[in-house]
Write an enzyme that holds these catalytic residues in place. Structure first.
Site: not given
Ligand code: GLV
Length: 369
Positions: A266, A295, A317
């Site tokens: 994360r 993000e 991601h």
């Protein structure tokens, strides 16, 4: 045929949705690739849907659960992480939510491994050299060399499912492995990997006799050539061992100047300003990131500094983004299949309607509230 349930999905999850439609469910899918506005999610929930399919970018909190207090029975998240869902609020409104743990373990570990290789062997810079027509000779060390992964020492920070899968892959590359996890240690797994390493050596498959062991965080960071992060995000006050900004100026300075950092866990586990400084000032040799504090990565992120672009790999991601992993309708293989099955389990009362027995329900404690 079960009673007709209504479901709203905040994103398209591919063919797995057909499994619901074949069962007579009425499913509406938000058609755009970006997140729907929160007000739309609230409106859909208020309209009386039974199930809501969500993902990491949707904020599912008291406002959503309040809107669903009459009818909403399950939130099915297509992701293993659920930082976007307030567990406390889900519990307050007694609504179970599901996730897609396990099916993305191997894909995520595999991608972390590839990130590590791409970073260390300078794949990005090497391809640019070729494409930009700057490759003019073969030379023993010019214009640059990369670093091998094989035979090096890696620190695995976090030995949950994905950390263990990463260990398995690293063992195949004759790496030595330092394990660190403040909360969960799997000594049986580590022992089995050591036995495997010993056998590979005895049978001549590996020239080197490799090793694996649990160590403290300082030893892991200061001894490793590669550090791969696999911890959940735990903020201050959430547990005795928070992971928020675990990688900061102090811990980054513990790493060797020749070492590389890889993060597929994360974003907020790594303090990005500190990492950018570490890369600029060469406290470490490089970093590859798939997750960020915010993000998508902002246009003015210090990680985009052209001065560090040769040693800072940035991915969107993407670690679980394998075709089968993301979209298979089989709940044993795909996140989409697991999302749909989690939703069906709750709505159709599988496992005798006991949420504590439903494998994909995260907040099993709702069963006893
Ligand atoms: C991806 O990061 C996920 O949580 O599934």
């Amino acid at each position: 045929m079960p009673k007709k349930f209504r479901v709203f999905a905040t994103c398209d999850i591919g063919d797995a949705i057909d499994l619901l439609r074949q069962r007579g469910y009425e499913v509406e899918i938000y058609p755009k690739p970006e997140a729907p506005p929160k007000s739309l999610i609230v409106e859909k929930v208020k309209s009386g849907i039974d199930g809501l399919i969500t993902t990491l970018r949707d904020s599912i909190d008291a406002e959503v659960f309040e809107a669903g207090k009459e009818k909403l029975r399950v939130v099915a998240q297509i992701a293993v992480g659920f930082d976007n869902i307030s567990r406390a609020d889900a519990n307050r409104y007694k609504i179970p939510f599901t996730n897609t743990a396990e099916v993305l373990t191997e894909a995520t570990a595999e991608f972390a491994f590839f990130m590590m290789g791409a970073l260390a062997r300078k794949l990005w810079t090497a391809e640019h050299l070729t494409r930009d027509n700057k490759w003019s000779y073969w030379h023993p060390y010019l214009p640059f060399l990369g670093d091998e992964v094989t035979g090096k020492t890696i620190a695995i920070i976090g030995t949950g499912r994905i950390g263990l899968a990463m260990i398995k892959k690293c063992a195949g590359f004759d790496m030595n492995i330092l394990c660190y996890d403040p909360a969960y240690q799997n000594h049986d797994y580590v022992k089995a990997i050591q036995e495997n390493m010993d056998l590979r050596h005895v049978r001549g498959i590996s020239k080197t006799k490799n090793w694996i062991k649990y160590v403290g965080v300082d030893e892991a960071l200061s001894q490793a050539d590669f550090v791969s992060v696999h911890v959940p995000l735990i903020r201050e006050g959430e547990s005795a061992a928070p992971t928020y900004h675990l990688f900061n100026e102090r811990t980054l300075r513990r790493m060797k100047p020749t070492a590389f950092l890889v993060n597929t866990s994360r974003g907020p586990v790594v303090e990005e300003a500190a990492l950018a400084k570490a890369l600029r000032e060469k406290w470490i040799a490089g970093a590859a990131l798939d997750v960020y504090e915010k993000e998508p990565l902002s246009a003015d992120s210090p990680l985009r500094d052209p001065a560090i672009e040769d040693r800072c790999r940035l991915y969107p991601h993407f670690a679980s983004a394998g075709r089968i992993t993301r979209l298979s309708s089989d709940p044993e293989k795909g996140m989409a299949g697991r999302t749909v099955q989690g939703l069906i389990d709750v709505l159709e009362g599988n496992y005798g309607g006991d949420v504590t027995k439903m494998p994909y329900v995260v907040n099993k404690e709702v069963g006893s509230l």
